[in-house]
Every structure is written in C-alpha cells, then in structure tokens.
Design a protein around this motif. Structure first.
Motif, PDB file in Angstrom:
ATOM      1  N   SER A 130       0.823  -1.215   0.000  1.00 23.06           N
ATOM      2  CA  SER A 130       0.000   0.000   0.000  1.00 23.06           C
ATOM      3  C   SER A 130       0.853   1.259   0.000  1.00 23.06           C
ATOM      4  O   SER A 130       0.423   2.312  -0.464  1.00 23.06           O
ATOM      5  CB  SER A 130      -0.936   0.004   1.208  1.00 23.06           C
ATOM      6  N   PRO A 175       1.411   2.321  -6.233  1.00 21.97           N
ATOM      7  CA  PRO A 175       0.269   3.236  -6.310  1.00 21.97           C
ATOM      8  C   PRO A 175      -1.002   2.447  -6.595  1.00 21.97           C
ATOM      9  O   PRO A 175      -0.975   1.424  -7.272  1.00 21.97           O
ATOM     10  CB  PRO A 175       0.626   4.151  -7.482  1.00 21.97           C
ATOM     11  N   SER A 176      -2.114   2.932  -6.063  1.00 15.82           N
ATOM     12  CA  SER A 176      -3.377   2.246  -6.303  1.00 15.82           C
ATOM     13  C   SER A 176      -3.804   2.495  -7.742  1.00 15.82           C
ATOM     14  O   SER A 176      -3.585   3.567  -8.306  1.00 15.82           O
ATOM     15  CB  SER A 176      -4.448   2.736  -5.333  1.00 15.82           C
ATOM     16  N   ILE A 177      -4.434   1.502  -8.316  1.00 16.42           N
ATOM     17  CA  ILE A 177      -4.870   1.595  -9.699  1.00 16.42           C
ATOM     18  C   ILE A 177      -6.201   2.332  -9.728  1.00 16.42           C
ATOM     19  O   ILE A 177      -7.136   1.975  -9.016  1.00 16.42           O
ATOM     20  CB  ILE A 177      -5.008   0.195 -10.315  1.00 16.42           C
ATOM     21  N   LYS A 178      -6.264   3.358 -10.536  1.00 16.63           N
ATOM     22  CA  LYS A 178      -7.478   4.161 -10.638  1.00 16.63           C
ATOM     23  C   LYS A 178      -8.180   3.844 -11.951  1.00 16.63           C
ATOM     24  O   LYS A 178      -7.545   3.534 -12.951  1.00 16.63           O
ATOM     25  CB  LYS A 178      -7.134   5.653 -10.573  1.00 16.63           C
ATOM     26  N   ALA A 179      -9.491   3.950 -11.901  1.00 16.41           N
ATOM     27  CA  ALA A 179     -10.277   3.701 -13.107  1.00 16.41           C
ATOM     28  C   ALA A 179      -9.951   4.760 -14.154  1.00 16.41           C
ATOM     29  O   ALA A 179      -9.755   5.927 -13.840  1.00 16.41           O
ATOM     30  CB  ALA A 179     -11.757   3.734 -12.779  1.00 16.41           C
ATOM     31  N   GLN A 180      -9.884   4.300 -15.389  1.00 17.41           N
ATOM     32  CA  GLN A 180      -9.548   5.209 -16.474  1.00 17.41           C
ATOM     33  C   GLN A 180     -10.519   4.959 -17.625  1.00 17.41           C
ATOM     34  O   GLN A 180     -10.732   3.811 -18.024  1.00 17.41           O
ATOM     35  CB  GLN A 180      -8.104   4.968 -16.923  1.00 17.41           C
TER      36      GLN A 180
END
Length: 163
Positions: A85, A89-94
C-alpha cells in the motif's frame, strides 16, 4: 433606534462604554528594525534539533522497512499489505477512448441525443456517456455566460447611445 431601552429588572442599568483601542502605527512597536529579538539565539554551525530528530527517524525507518519487507517475504500478509500500500500506487479507473458520430455545432439537446443514441447502440459505455453529457452541460453553461455578457454589452451600448 439610538435610544437606550432600560431592562425591566433594573432602573440603574447603563450599557458599558465602548472599549477604545490605542492607535498604533505600522509594525510592532516592541521590535526595532535590524535588532534581533533573540540575540543569544542558536549559535552558527550548531544543527537544528528538528533536523537531527528527522535524520534519526529516517535511519530508524530504513530498519523498520527492512523488517516489514522481510516479514512480507516470509508470508506475513499484513506486512505485505502494508508494504504494497505504501510502495505500489493504487490503480485508478480510467475511461477508454471512444469514437461515435457527434456534431459539435448541433444544439445542446441534439448533442445529448447523439450521446444517448451511441449508448443505446453499444458504441459508448453508460458511465462514459454520462461524463460526455456532463461535459456538454459545462460547455452549454460557458456558452450561456458568454451570450449573456454579449447581450449586456449590447444593451449598455444602446443605453449609452440614447443618452
């Protein structure tokens, strides 16, 4: 409404006089320009205690991270979760790029109808369609403001011409 109204519980009551603050000039009168407020302050060359504490904490953090990584490699899922964590980096919706027929010169309602048509035909995902419709709304608001500004300028020019 400047009359003083006496409260029913006392005839001798008078409001307190307003507090008058002394008039001060610019700056703080206790400090003179060019004179240190702490002449015996930290001597030159002596490191700041906060800097020393921060450096010590960084050295300790390296050890803590090494222990956490070692535990994660041993199979401790809590340690692995904590390390990942902080490192990954956290995966963000794209949103994906889309292509459909769209007339930029059409009216706002016609543009929204084009987007809804593309959604109904499966050319556009519903969430992406909503983003496009929201963008159309923002553009419509901006155009409306520009039109109002132009009309106001026109009305003011006509008013000034009548004078």
């Amino acid at each position: 409404m400047t009359a003083v109204v006496q409260p029913p519980w006392g005839d001798g009551w008078k409001p307190a006089p307003p507090v008058e603050k002394p008039v001060r000039g610019a700056g703080n009168p206790d400090w003179q320009p060019g004179v240190s407020g702490n002449p015996r302050g930290r001597p030159p060359g002596r490191p700041d205690r906060r800097l020393l504490a921060t450096e010590q904490m960084l050295d300790e953090m390296r050890n803590i991270v090494a222990v956490l990584v070692g535990k994660a490699l041993e199979g401790d899922t809590n340690a692995a979760s904590l390390v990942l964590s902080r490192v990954m980096p956290s995966i963000k919706a794209q949103a994906e790029k889309v292509s459909f027929e769209f007339d930029v010169n059409a009216s706002v309602s016609e543009q929204v109808a084009q987007v809804l048509s593309a959604v109904s035909e499966g050319k556009l995902a519903p969430d992406v369609g909503r983003l496009v419709c929201d963008s159309i709304g923002v553009l419509a608001n901006a155009r409306g403001i520009e039109e109002l500004g132009a009309k106001m300028a026109q009305f003011e020019a006509e008013r000034d011409a009548r004078k």
